[in-house]
Write a protein that holds these residues in place. Structure first.
Motif, mmCIF file in Angstrom:
data_model
loop_
_atom_site.group_PDB
_atom_site.id
_atom_site.type_symbol
_atom_site.label_atom_id
_atom_site.label_comp_id
_atom_site.label_asym_id
_atom_site.label_seq_id
_atom_site.Cartn_x
_atom_site.Cartn_y
_atom_site.Cartn_z
ATOM 1 N N ALA A 51 0.964 -1.256 -0.003
ATOM 2 C CA ALA A 51 0.168 0.012 0.014
ATOM 3 C C ALA A 51 0.924 1.419 -0.067
ATOM 4 C CB ALA A 51 -0.891 -0.024 1.094
ATOM 5 N N LEU B 73 -4.470 5.114 -6.068
ATOM 6 C CA LEU B 73 -4.941 5.185 -4.514
ATOM 7 C C LEU B 73 -6.059 4.307 -4.358
ATOM 8 C CD1 LEU B 73 -5.360 9.304 -3.871
ATOM 9 C CD2 LEU B 73 -3.544 7.576 -2.907
ATOM 10 N N GLU B 74 -7.029 4.119 -5.284
ATOM 11 C CA GLU B 74 -7.999 3.145 -5.227
ATOM 12 C C GLU B 74 -7.356 1.715 -4.836
ATOM 13 O OE1 GLU B 74 -10.396 3.378 -8.492
ATOM 14 O OE2 GLU B 74 -11.586 5.186 -7.704
ATOM 15 N N ASP C 278 -6.170 1.459 -1.464
ATOM 16 C CA ASP C 278 -7.448 1.259 -0.399
ATOM 17 C C ASP C 278 -7.862 -0.250 -0.407
ATOM 18 O OD1 ASP C 278 -9.301 2.681 1.289
ATOM 19 O OD2 ASP C 278 -10.695 1.873 -0.124
ATOM 20 N N GLU C 279 -7.788 -0.853 -1.578
ATOM 21 C CA GLU C 279 -8.189 -2.208 -1.575
ATOM 22 C C GLU C 279 -7.019 -3.084 -1.179
ATOM 23 O OE1 GLU C 279 -10.839 -3.699 -2.908
ATOM 24 O OE2 GLU C 279 -11.799 -1.813 -3.477
ATOM 25 N N LEU D 45 -5.255 -2.013 1.549
ATOM 26 C CA LEU D 45 -5.492 -1.938 3.170
ATOM 27 C C LEU D 45 -6.663 -2.529 3.716
ATOM 28 C CD1 LEU D 45 -4.435 1.967 3.376
ATOM 29 C CD2 LEU D 45 -3.023 0.073 4.068
ATOM 30 N N ARG D 46 -7.865 -2.714 2.796
ATOM 31 C CA ARG D 46 -9.024 -3.458 3.210
ATOM 32 C C ARG D 46 -8.688 -5.039 3.681
ATOM 33 N NH1 ARG D 46 -12.961 -6.361 0.953
ATOM 34 N NH2 ARG D 46 -11.990 -6.114 -1.027
ATOM 35 N N ARG E 184 -7.089 4.867 5.970
ATOM 36 C CA ARG E 184 -8.305 4.796 5.272
ATOM 37 C C ARG E 184 -9.077 5.754 5.161
ATOM 38 N NH1 ARG E 184 -11.234 -0.943 4.975
ATOM 39 N NH2 ARG E 184 -11.755 0.238 2.790
ATOM 40 N N GLU E 185 -9.482 6.553 6.277
ATOM 41 C CA GLU E 185 -10.050 7.538 6.415
ATOM 42 C C GLU E 185 -9.569 8.660 5.590
ATOM 43 O OE1 GLU E 185 -12.277 10.648 9.857
ATOM 44 O OE2 GLU E 185 -10.543 9.017 10.528
ATOM 45 N N LEU F 134 -7.321 8.626 3.020
ATOM 46 C CA LEU F 134 -7.644 8.098 1.855
ATOM 47 C C LEU F 134 -8.730 8.103 1.250
ATOM 48 C CD1 LEU F 134 -5.209 6.657 -0.180
ATOM 49 C CD2 LEU F 134 -6.202 4.453 0.629
ATOM 50 N N ALA F 135 -9.721 7.970 1.927
ATOM 51 C CA ALA F 135 -11.071 8.145 1.144
ATOM 52 C C ALA F 135 -11.358 9.684 0.854
ATOM 53 C CB ALA F 135 -12.123 7.691 2.229
ATOM 54 N N SER G 3 -2.223 10.898 3.507
ATOM 55 C CA SER G 3 -2.383 9.206 3.642
ATOM 56 C C SER G 3 -0.952 8.731 3.720
ATOM 57 C CB SER G 3 -3.311 8.907 2.690
ATOM 58 O OG SER G 3 -2.781 9.057 1.452
#
Length: 389
Positions: free
Chosen positions: A131, A155-156, A159-160, A162-163, A174-175, A177-178, A348
């Motif tokens: 990430a 970035l997307e 986020d995947e 990190l999920r 993640r916050e 990053l959103a 982020s």
């Protein structure tokens, strides 16, 4: 009488025998001595000549020995220099090899440390590293290449990744990053490649413009004798020499004298240099706009297109179809914003680096024999399950 005769005979000198001669002095000893002396002189000359020859040979031998000594000295000097150079090169090579060995040893130690560190890492650590790499790529795409789509996709993907982790400490990452993803989606995407290709097509159109597309010029009418009746007369009288001479005079006057209609105001004619300058100037303005698109300079882009439109209105015919299409294209491209305000997406990445540093500190403390804080000890059971997931 007889007595007298006897006395006389006694008084006369003694008679000498007829066969006896007076003795000469003996000269052979002198000749012998001369011969001996001559032989001695010859022997002395031969001995002297041999001594001279021997001396010359000795002198040549001495000179040869001297030359040999000088050559040996030179060889000794050369050998000494070559040995010195070899020793210096060997010392240099030895130092280089020693440096290489030290560098290889450091690399081996570093690699061994990384392997040991990698053996202690869990799946969550690898996901966090992935990430972080994706976030770095996103910042590079946005800041250097101005690529909004590439940065948003990176970035997307981060986020995947990190999920998939089970670390609750990535929630602030993640916050943030959103928020950054939402900020990127709100920015109008710029198709720099499409803008560049359209400008390149416009420049190619300018290169194919002819002099007909320039500002309106007065028509040129020449009295060349296009009347069919005159042609018929001249054809009928072709056999006459006078008619042939008259025809030559008319053709000569037609090439010299030109007739123009002055019913409307006539604009000045453009010289070849002016027409070439107008074309090159328009091409230069379009190329300047292309460069501004690639570098993201909005002011330079607008100024270049303004100059190009002004050049079109000044030098080219507004009723020409190609000029109309070119003006419409440049006007449409001029309304594009090639340098929108880009958001900051580095927050982020900073939060993720802090989280990774905290995890490494938590894992290195037990390995070094130090006691971890109470809050870190409470987090360890949650992180210990990462290797099994």
């Amino acid at each position: 009488m007889p007595v007298t005769e006897s006395n006389n005979e006694n008084q006369l000198p003694a008679t000498i025998p007829a066969h006896s001669e007076p003795r000469r002095a003996a000269l052979w000893p002198v000749w012998l001595a001369c011969l001996i002396l001559l032989a001695g002189l010859i022997a002395l000359g031969l001995w002297s000549w041999q001594q001279w020859q021997t001396q010359q040979q000795l002198r040549q031998s001495l000179q040869h020995v001297t030359e040999m000594n000088s050559q040996l000295d030179q060889r000794l000097d050369q050998g000494r220099d070559s040995r010195t150079e070899r020793l210096q090169s060997l010392e240099t090579t030895l130092r280089e090899q020693q440096q290489r060995l030290n560098e290889q040893q450091r690399q081996i130690d570093h690699t061994a440390g990384e392997l040991l560190d990698a053996g202690n890492r869990t799946r969550t650590d690898w996901l966090l590293a992935e990430a972080e790499y994706l976030m770095r790529i996103a910042n590079q795409r946005l800041q250097i290449e101005k690529d909004i789509r590439g940065a948003l996709a990176a970035l997307e993907s981060a986020d995947e990744v990190l999920r998939e982790t089970d670390d609750v400490g990535v929630y602030p990452v993640r916050e943030q990053l959103a928020r950054e993803i939402m900020a990127l989606r709100s920015v109008t995407d710029i198709d720099r490649t499409g803008l560049y290709l359209k400008l390149e097509a416009a420049r190619d159109t300018v290169t194919r413009l002819t002099d007909r597309a320039l500002i309106e010029q007065a028509p040129d009418f020449t009295g060349s004798g296009d009347d069919p009746q005159s042609d018929t007369v001249s054809t009928g009288e072709e056999s006459s020499a006078l008619s042939r001479a008259w025809k030559r005079v008319k053709s000569s006057l037609g090439n010299v004298v030109s007739i123009r209609r002055l019913d409307e105001p006539v604009k000045p004619l453009l010289s070849p240099d002016q027409s070439a300058w107008a074309r090159l100037n328009l091409q230069l303005m379009i190329e300047q706009a292309e460069l501004a698109v690639l570098r993201g300079h909005d002011n330079l882009y607008q100024q270049a297109l303004d100059k190009a439109l002004t050049s079109l209105d000044t030098w080219y015919d507004s009723s020409n179809n190609r000029i109309i299409a070119l003006r419409d294209t440049l006007t449409e491209l001029k309304g594009r914003d090639i340098n929108p305000e880009l958001p900051d997406i580095s927050r982020s990445l900073t939060l993720l680096k802090g989280r990774i540093a905290g995890r490494h500190a938590n894992t290195e403390a037990p390995m070094n024999g130090t006691d971890a804080p109470d809050d870190e000890i409470r987090e360890q059971p949650a992180n210990s399950g990462d290797g099994e997931s």
